[in-house]
Design a protein around this motif. Structure first.
Motif, mmCIF file in Angstrom:
data_model
loop_
_atom_site.group_PDB
_atom_site.id
_atom_site.type_symbol
_atom_site.label_atom_id
_atom_site.label_comp_id
_atom_site.label_asym_id
_atom_site.label_seq_id
_atom_site.Cartn_x
_atom_site.Cartn_y
_atom_site.Cartn_z
ATOM 1 N N ASN A 72 0.826 -1.203 0.000
ATOM 2 C CA ASN A 72 0.000 0.000 0.000
ATOM 3 C C ASN A 72 0.860 1.252 0.000
ATOM 4 N N ALA A 73 1.899 1.263 0.849
ATOM 5 C CA ALA A 73 2.768 2.447 0.891
ATOM 6 C C ALA A 73 3.389 2.703 -0.477
ATOM 7 N N VAL A 74 3.898 1.652 -1.109
ATOM 8 C CA VAL A 74 4.511 1.808 -2.430
ATOM 9 C C VAL A 74 3.476 2.293 -3.439
ATOM 10 N N THR A 75 2.299 1.692 -3.408
ATOM 11 C CA THR A 75 1.265 2.042 -4.382
ATOM 12 C C THR A 75 0.770 3.463 -4.187
ATOM 13 N N GLU A 76 0.565 3.873 -2.930
ATOM 14 C CA GLU A 76 0.121 5.253 -2.701
ATOM 15 C C GLU A 76 1.205 6.254 -3.106
ATOM 16 N N LEU A 77 2.460 5.895 -2.907
ATOM 17 C CA LEU A 77 3.534 6.804 -3.314
ATOM 18 C C LEU A 77 3.681 6.859 -4.827
ATOM 19 N N MET A 78 3.382 5.779 -5.523
ATOM 20 C CA MET A 78 3.294 5.843 -6.977
ATOM 21 C C MET A 78 2.231 6.854 -7.381
ATOM 22 N N ALA A 79 1.083 6.793 -6.696
ATOM 23 C CA ALA A 79 0.000 7.730 -7.005
ATOM 24 C C ALA A 79 0.415 9.170 -6.740
ATOM 25 N N LEU A 80 1.155 9.404 -5.649
ATOM 26 C CA LEU A 80 1.626 10.762 -5.352
ATOM 27 C C LEU A 80 2.578 11.275 -6.423
ATOM 28 N N GLN A 81 3.368 10.379 -6.988
ATOM 29 C CA GLN A 81 4.308 10.783 -8.035
ATOM 30 C C GLN A 81 3.589 11.105 -9.348
ATOM 31 N N GLU A 82 2.343 10.637 -9.480
ATOM 32 C CA GLU A 82 1.503 10.908 -10.653
ATOM 33 C C GLU A 82 2.252 10.682 -11.967
ATOM 34 N N PRO A 83 2.818 9.496 -12.159
ATOM 35 C CA PRO A 83 3.512 9.235 -13.420
ATOM 36 C C PRO A 83 2.520 9.184 -14.572
ATOM 37 N N PRO A 84 2.930 9.554 -15.769
ATOM 38 C CA PRO A 84 2.039 9.436 -16.922
ATOM 39 C C PRO A 84 1.575 7.990 -17.080
ATOM 40 N N GLY A 85 0.290 7.816 -17.250
ATOM 41 C CA GLY A 85 -0.238 6.491 -17.507
ATOM 42 C C GLY A 85 -0.831 5.788 -16.305
ATOM 43 N N LEU A 86 -0.542 6.224 -15.060
ATOM 44 C CA LEU A 86 -1.133 5.585 -13.882
ATOM 45 C C LEU A 86 -2.556 6.106 -13.726
ATOM 46 N N LEU A 87 -3.538 5.239 -14.004
ATOM 47 C CA LEU A 87 -4.930 5.659 -14.058
ATOM 48 C C LEU A 87 -5.582 5.718 -12.688
ATOM 49 N N ALA A 88 -5.241 4.773 -11.814
ATOM 50 C CA ALA A 88 -5.902 4.672 -10.510
ATOM 51 C C ALA A 88 -5.155 3.638 -9.681
ATOM 52 N N ILE A 89 -5.467 3.610 -8.378
ATOM 53 C CA ILE A 89 -4.884 2.598 -7.500
ATOM 54 C C ILE A 89 -5.979 1.947 -6.678
ATOM 55 N N HIS A 90 -5.657 0.761 -6.165
ATOM 56 C CA HIS A 90 -6.541 0.046 -5.238
ATOM 57 C C HIS A 90 -5.711 -0.382 -4.040
ATOM 58 N N THR A 91 -6.305 -0.268 -2.864
ATOM 59 C CA THR A 91 -5.618 -0.678 -1.642
ATOM 60 C C THR A 91 -6.531 -1.531 -0.782
ATOM 61 N N ASN A 92 -5.944 -2.561 -0.165
ATOM 62 C CA ASN A 92 -6.669 -3.330 0.838
ATOM 63 C C ASN A 92 -6.132 -3.060 2.243
ATOM 64 N N MET A 93 -5.278 -2.044 2.391
ATOM 65 C CA MET A 93 -4.882 -1.579 3.714
ATOM 66 C C MET A 93 -4.662 -0.070 3.623
ATOM 67 N N ALA A 94 -5.770 0.633 3.527
ATOM 68 C CA ALA A 94 -5.743 2.053 3.204
ATOM 69 C C ALA A 94 -5.115 2.879 4.330
ATOM 70 N N ALA A 95 -4.470 3.989 3.938
ATOM 71 C CA ALA A 95 -3.888 4.944 4.886
ATOM 72 C C ALA A 95 -4.867 6.107 5.034
ATOM 73 N N THR A 96 -5.721 6.022 6.059
ATOM 74 C CA THR A 96 -6.831 6.969 6.145
ATOM 75 C C THR A 96 -7.023 7.596 7.521
ATOM 76 N N VAL A 97 -6.129 7.334 8.468
ATOM 77 C CA VAL A 97 -6.399 7.762 9.846
ATOM 78 C C VAL A 97 -6.276 9.284 9.955
ATOM 79 N N PRO A 98 -7.363 9.982 10.290
ATOM 80 C CA PRO A 98 -7.303 11.443 10.401
ATOM 81 C C PRO A 98 -6.291 11.894 11.447
ATOM 82 N N ALA A 99 -5.761 13.100 11.263
ATOM 83 C CA ALA A 99 -4.697 13.597 12.135
ATOM 84 C C ALA A 99 -5.136 13.657 13.594
ATOM 85 N N ASP A 100 -6.381 14.064 13.857
ATOM 86 C CA ASP A 100 -6.818 14.166 15.251
ATOM 87 C C ASP A 100 -6.960 12.783 15.888
ATOM 88 N N ILE A 101 -7.348 11.801 15.089
ATOM 89 C CA ILE A 101 -7.455 10.433 15.605
ATOM 90 C C ILE A 101 -6.065 9.876 15.891
#
Length: 431
Positions: A216-245
């Motif tokens: 997931n970390a690798v895949t989300e960082l690929m998404a952050l890099q926004e390389p040409p051709g990367l259409l979307a990502i899927h994760t089964n261990m999402a990084a979603t914990v809000p800062a206050d939580i």
């Protein structure tokens, strides 16, 4: 726009030729990776004497005293690991997995100075969507083997031609059959760049990515890099914990009163993991080289790998009590044996050290991804990301589903459900 697969006849012919070339690389006597942007075919082969030595070591294990409690709070229970060891030494047959792996087209290519191993299975369907799928720790490419056929040949597995994928499954640096870094710095950001290079080198101009755990970390960082051709990502261990939580969890305080039932369950799962489940990660973050014992003792390695998170461990313990659910005894030992035979206990652990010393943010912290994201929340994951948190973390959330069954090793444990999730998750980006 429909996804574009390998369109160059010369590249297509090259990959077909290398897939047919057979076994020229084997661990221990592996040929060097092709230089530049080339590929060398790879197959799996271990000398019988390594397997004999493994069984000897398992049989000669020096056992500790039994735990002094009647539950799992002191770690992997003696009865569980002894059942595993008995099966490993007497009934388990690695050759079955070796044959299964060798039937798959596998390659080695050099990226950023390191040999990268990957499985590459093309669909027979012309408009298949290319996907790169990344495992985590204590996983490997073995996690994804059950989903290759359903993804690449959907018409034989309850799907339609429109559901087809070309599947690329790399071994993380220091894991499995990939090279072992000899200098620090192979953190998830660098791996993400390498994976983009791999997909481009394979000729894919449109593709998607999937991952869980480190994947997931690798895949989300690929998404952050926004390389040409990367259409979307899927994760089964999402990084979603809000800062206050995250801040409240770190303080050890009570949960906020405003949490919904799904959010409260995620809080409870995270609080338990941070309190009781982080021992392995702390050691590998700080002192991975100290883990000599798991390089010398196969049973020590197995226990270390089993004690990843409590729900996965308890499920594996039930398997060795002859109550299989998702995984079999051989499934579990296939993965541990791969770590043993490749001698990657410490080289894989160093990913934690690299991430700690070349940090890429908190493991569960939202990263601000702008491209489309799909989330599958399995109930027995380290935490099941609530939809409310996923919507905050991913502005372009194209799919969210809370499943009824499955845990940390979702593709391995629940391949049918996982396959269905990927088909649904990426359907909208095929248009």
């Amino acid at each position: 726009m429909p996804p574009i697969s390998l369109s160059s006849p010369t590249r297509r012919e090259l990959l077909a030729a290398t897939a047919a070339a057979g076994a020229i690389g084997m661990l221990g006597t592996r040929s060097a990776a092709a230089k530049g942007d080339g590929f060398n075919p790879f197959s799996v082969s271990f000398p019988e004497e390594q397997l004999v030595d493994l069984r000897r070591r398992v049989a000669a294990t020096r056992w500790p005293d039994q735990e002094t409690v009647a539950d799992d709070t002191q770690g992997v229970r003696l009865s569980t690991i002894q059942k595993l060891a008995k099966h490993w030494a007497t009934d388990y047959d690695w050759q079955k997995m070796q044959v299964r792996l060798s039937a798959l087209p596998q390659f080695i290519t050099e990226i950023d100075g390191l040999d990268i191993h990957f499985i590459h299975v093309r669909s027979k369907h012309q408009n298949a969507l290319p996907v790169i799928i990344t495992h985590g720790w204590p996983g490997s490419i073995i996690e994804q083997l059950k989903i290759i056929e359903p993804l690449t040949d959907p018409t034989a597995h309850g799907g339609s031609e429109a559901d087809a994928f070309d599947v690329v499954i790399p071994s993380l640096p220091g894991y499995g059959f990939s090279g072992k870094p000899t200098a620090p710095g192979w953190n998830p950001v660098r791996i993400a760049r390498a994976w983009v290079t791999l997909m481009q080198r394979l000729g894919y101009t449109k593709f998607v990515a999937q991952g869980g755990d480190w994947g997931n970390a690798v895949t989300e960082l690929m998404a952050l890099q926004e390389p040409p051709g990367l259409l979307a990502i899927h994760t089964n261990m999402a990084a979603t914990v809000p800062a206050d939580i995250a801040k409240a969890l770190a303080s050890g305080g009570p949960p906020p009163a405003s949490l919904s039932p799904d959010e409260k369950r995620a809080w409870d799962q995270l609080a338990d993991f941070y309190k009781n489940g982080l021992g392995y990660a702390i050691e590998m973050n700080n002192r991975p080289q100290t883990l000599y014992g798991i390089v010398d003792s196969p049973v020590g390695l197995a226990a270390w790998m089993l004690d990843h998170d409590i729900r996965s461990y308890q499920m594996i313990a039930r398997v060795f009590d002859d109550k299989p659910e998702g995984l079999t005894k051989d499934d579990i030992l296939d993965n541990v044996t791969l770590y043993w035979l490749t001698n990657t206990a410490i080289s894989s652990a160093r990913l934690y050290w690299d991430n700690a010393h070349f940090p890429t943010g908190g493991f569960f912290d939202p990263r601000g991804i702008k491209i489309p994201v799909a989330v599958s929340a399995f109930p027995d994951e380290i935490y099941a990301a609530p939809k409310s948190w996923a919507e905050q973390a991913y502005p372009k959330l194209i799919h969210y589903n809370k499943l009824d069954k499955g845990g940390h090793f979702a593709a391995w444990e629940q391949p049918a459900a996982f396959t269905a999730e990927l088909r649904t998750a990426f359907r909208s980006v095929r248009q």
